[in-house]
Write a protein that holds these residues in place. Structure first.
Motif, short mmCIF file in Angstrom:
data_model
loop_
_atom_site.label_atom_id
_atom_site.label_comp_id
_atom_site.label_asym_id
_atom_site.label_seq_id
_atom_site.Cartn_x
_atom_site.Cartn_y
_atom_site.Cartn_z
N ASN A 24 0.21 -1.11 -0.03
CA ASN A 24 -0.57 0.23 0.11
C ASN A 24 1.42 1.28 0.35
N ALA A 25 2.01 1.84 0.50
CA ALA A 25 2.92 2.46 0.68
C ALA A 25 3.45 2.41 -0.23
N GLN A 27 2.17 0.84 -3.62
CA GLN A 27 1.70 1.12 -4.50
C GLN A 27 1.88 0.72 -5.65
N ILE A 28 1.84 -0.66 -4.83
CA ILE A 28 2.15 -2.24 -6.10
C ILE A 28 1.64 -2.82 -5.25
N LYS A 163 10.17 0.65 3.75
CA LYS A 163 9.55 1.40 2.38
C LYS A 163 11.19 2.56 1.92
#
Length: 180
Positions: A24-25, A27-28, A163
């Motif tokens: 989610n962080a 975006q994959i 991340k």
């Protein structure tokens, strides 16, 4: 930038929870290898173990894992035994970034105790012996898990910091492995 991240660790180490948060962080896409196997077979992991045995399950697991060579970007939560069979650890290291989530054994016991009936390798273990069994299995698997590019031993992981660390590693990995 393409990013392939394989999350390793014992049952209850947080691979699925962390994997979803990271995906989610970043975006994959996120995938869970056990969920992919269940979707492909229409059977639960526990049922596959019961009907076919561990060796047949491990062959199916490896076949499913290798389908990820065609996906350019993802985070994959692997089964606890995935890196320990069929040279999967080496294969994953060639394909992307491998991360061993290694919280303290006491954390694993706390997380697994209420859900052990859903874990084929732990379902028959008496509660009083759970910690001993986890320690024994971890000792067997550490040889494989310790080959990961990154080892994280914390119980609570800072998602933004992790991340950023993965982004740096992905840049380095992509530069040294242009065609995984």
């Amino acid at each position: 930038m393409n990013m392939r991240v394989f999350l390793w660790g014992f049952m209850g180490s947080g691979k699925t929870f962390l994997g979803k948060a990271l995906a989610n962080a970043l975006q994959i896409p996120f995938y869970d290898l056990d969920a992919e196997i269940e979707a492909a077979t229409g059977k639960t992991i526990a049922t596959l173990f019961a009907e076919k045995g561990e060796s047949c399950f491990r062959a199916l697991e490896t076949d499913t894992l290798h389908t990820f060579q065609y996906k350019p970007t993802f985070i994959l939560a692997c089964g606890g035994g995935t890196p320990c069979h069929a040279d999967n650890a080496s294969w994953m290291k060639q394909q992307g970034i491998t991360v061993w989530l290694n919280p303290p054994v006491e954390v694993l016991v706390r997380r697994l105790l209420p859900e052990k009936q859903h874990r084929p390798l732990l379902a028959q273990v008496p509660d009083a012996q759970l910690e001993t069994v986890i320690r024994e299995k971890l000792a067997q698997r550490t040889l494989y898990y310790s080959q990961a590019h990154l080892i994280i031993q914390e119980e609570h992981i800072d998602i933004p910091a992790f991340k950023n660390q993965l982004l740096l590693m992905a840049r380095s990995y992509t530069a040294s492995n242009p065609h995984p």
